[in-house]
Write a protein that holds these residues in place. Structure first.
Motif, PDB file in Angstrom:
ATOM      1  N   UNK A 232       0.815  -1.202   0.000  1.00  0.00           N
ATOM      2  CA  UNK A 232       0.000   0.000   0.000  1.00  0.00           C
ATOM      3  C   UNK A 232       0.853   1.259   0.000  1.00  0.00           C
ATOM      4  N   UNK A 233       0.440   2.212  -0.835  1.00  0.00           N
ATOM      5  CA  UNK A 233       1.027   3.544  -0.767  1.00  0.00           C
ATOM      6  C   UNK A 233       2.236   3.786  -1.629  1.00  0.00           C
TER       7      UNK A 233
ATOM      8  N   UNK B 240     -10.908  -1.738  -4.405  1.00  0.00           N
ATOM      9  CA  UNK B 240      -9.634  -2.439  -4.550  1.00  0.00           C
ATOM     10  C   UNK B 240      -8.873  -1.848  -5.738  1.00  0.00           C
ATOM     11  N   UNK B 241      -7.576  -1.585  -5.578  1.00  0.00           N
ATOM     12  CA  UNK B 241      -6.785  -0.947  -6.633  1.00  0.00           C
ATOM     13  C   UNK B 241      -5.769  -1.918  -7.237  1.00  0.00           C
TER      14      UNK B 241
ATOM     15  N   UNK C 173       1.728  -0.521 -15.719  1.00  0.00           N
ATOM     16  CA  UNK C 173       1.484   0.869 -16.110  1.00  0.00           C
ATOM     17  C   UNK C 173       1.982   1.865 -15.080  1.00  0.00           C
ATOM     18  N   UNK C 174       2.102   1.423 -13.827  1.00  0.00           N
ATOM     19  CA  UNK C 174       2.492   2.332 -12.755  1.00  0.00           C
ATOM     20  C   UNK C 174       1.347   3.206 -12.260  1.00  0.00           C
ATOM     21  N   UNK C 175       0.109   2.879 -12.677  1.00  0.00           N
ATOM     22  CA  UNK C 175      -1.046   3.679 -12.284  1.00  0.00           C
ATOM     23  C   UNK C 175      -2.027   2.840 -11.472  1.00  0.00           C
ATOM     24  N   UNK C 176      -2.489   3.406 -10.360  1.00  0.00           N
ATOM     25  CA  UNK C 176      -3.479   2.738  -9.532  1.00  0.00           C
ATOM     26  C   UNK C 176      -4.872   2.964 -10.115  1.00  0.00           C
TER      27      UNK C 176
ATOM     28  N   UNK D  33      -4.078  -2.866  -2.528  1.00  0.00           N
ATOM     29  CA  UNK D  33      -3.449  -2.083  -3.600  1.00  0.00           C
ATOM     30  C   UNK D  33      -2.223  -2.820  -4.117  1.00  0.00           C
ATOM     31  N   UNK D  34      -2.119  -2.961  -5.418  1.00  0.00           N
ATOM     32  CA  UNK D  34      -0.947  -3.586  -6.030  1.00  0.00           C
ATOM     33  C   UNK D  34      -0.647  -2.856  -7.337  1.00  0.00           C
TER      34      UNK D  34
END
Length: 305
Positions: free
Chosen positions: A122-123, A202-203, A233-236, A270-271
């Motif tokens: 997370x984060x 959920x991300x 992608x590096x995007x949540x 988050x992942x």
């Protein structure tokens, strides 16, 4: 002289995407292997069980490939961890044994890992150096494959790359992917009907199949030290946002809501990956937006709906 490349598990989603791109390049001689006959007669295809060491050895010695790309893997099994580990590590163990005994040490191996090896973080973005904390039997079994690859790279000088795709999206996605499950739910809605999700916040990190395949091809064509490479992608993106992209693509006007009846919450909240290593080594960049990928996916899914 053409570069010979052997694709193991060639009938799957990722493999067929790679084969399609490889065919556009004249410098490759493509060989494929799966347990079933190939629907595409344009490849030199072998029907065999790659988990059987003798069968795989005979094919490798016949082809003598410069590059081997392994797509064999399982994500579910009635025998859980033991069977998943057998399947997800078996091909790599067989290949290392074959290449070591038969003095084919220059052959490069690229095998599919998974973002599930990380668990969650997370984060922050997850780099390849992030300690792996898988929470599923699938993630544990894929991490075992990565451990084997690293060990053989260090002890025997093998050339094994592990590619870790994050969540895939895009045209012709299989039913097993979360993106396709949501896509199918959207297609089943009436035009103004609301969509309810079990875990809307959920991300995850979604990367288009074409972008993923271009990254894999870039890695194949790049001489670099063997290792683990994230493709992401590096995007949540929350599942709510993903579903909203499908709703727009499908012309639906309803809302995306958390299901009030559902008590499910993923243990991995988050992942989201960091692709700096992949980009630095190969020059790969993401080119498609989430909306573009969702539009392409819903178009192909609708044709079979």
């Amino acid at each position: 002289m053409k570069t010979s490349i052997l694709i193991i598990g060639s009938n799957g989603f990722l493999a067929t995407s790679l084969i399609s791109m490889l065919r556009q390049k004249a410098e490759y001689e493509i060989f494929t292997l799966s347990r079933h006959p190939a629907s595409d007669i344009k490849t030199k295809h072998f029907v065999a069980e790659a988990l059987d060491e003798k069968s795989l050895r005979d094919i490798v010695l016949t082809v003598k490939p410069k590059i081997i790309v392994n797509f064999i893997g399982a994500s579910t099994s009635t025998e859980a961890l033991v069977e998943l580990t057998r399947i997800n590590t078996g091909v790599i163990l067989n290949l290392v044994s074959i290449l070591g005994i038969k003095n084919l040490s220059e052959t490069r191996i690229i095998t599919m890992g998974s973002a599930a090896e990380y668990g969650g973080c997370s984060g922050k973005l997850i780099s390849e150096e992030e300690p792996a904390r898988p929470v599923s039997a699938y993630g544990i079994s894929k991490l075992a494959q990565t451990a084997i690859a690293k060990q053989f790279n260090e002890s025997l000088g093998s050339r094994i790359d592990v590619v870790r795709p994050f969540n895939l999206i895009g045209a012709n996605s299989p039913e097993s992917l979360i993106s396709q499950k949501i896509c199918r739910k959207v297609l089943a809605l009436e035009s103004s009907e609301n969509l309810y999700l079990d875990d809307a916040e959920m991300e995850r990190d979604f990367v288009d199949i074409d972008d993923f395949t271009k990254g894999l091809l870039n890695l194949i064509e790049t001489e670099c030290l063997p290792g683990v490479f994230n493709v992401c992608s590096g995007k949540a993106v929350s599942l709510r946002s993903l579903a909203e992209a499908f709703m727009i693509a499908g012309g639906k006007s309803g809302k995306v809501l958390q299901s009030p009846q559902s008590k499910f919450r993923s243990p991995v909240r988050r992942a989201v990956g960091d692709s700096t290593k992949m980009s630095g080594a190969t020059g790969w960049v993401v080119s498609k937006t989430l909306q573009q990928a969702a539009s392409e996916q819903i178009k192909t899914a609708a044709s079979f709906f």
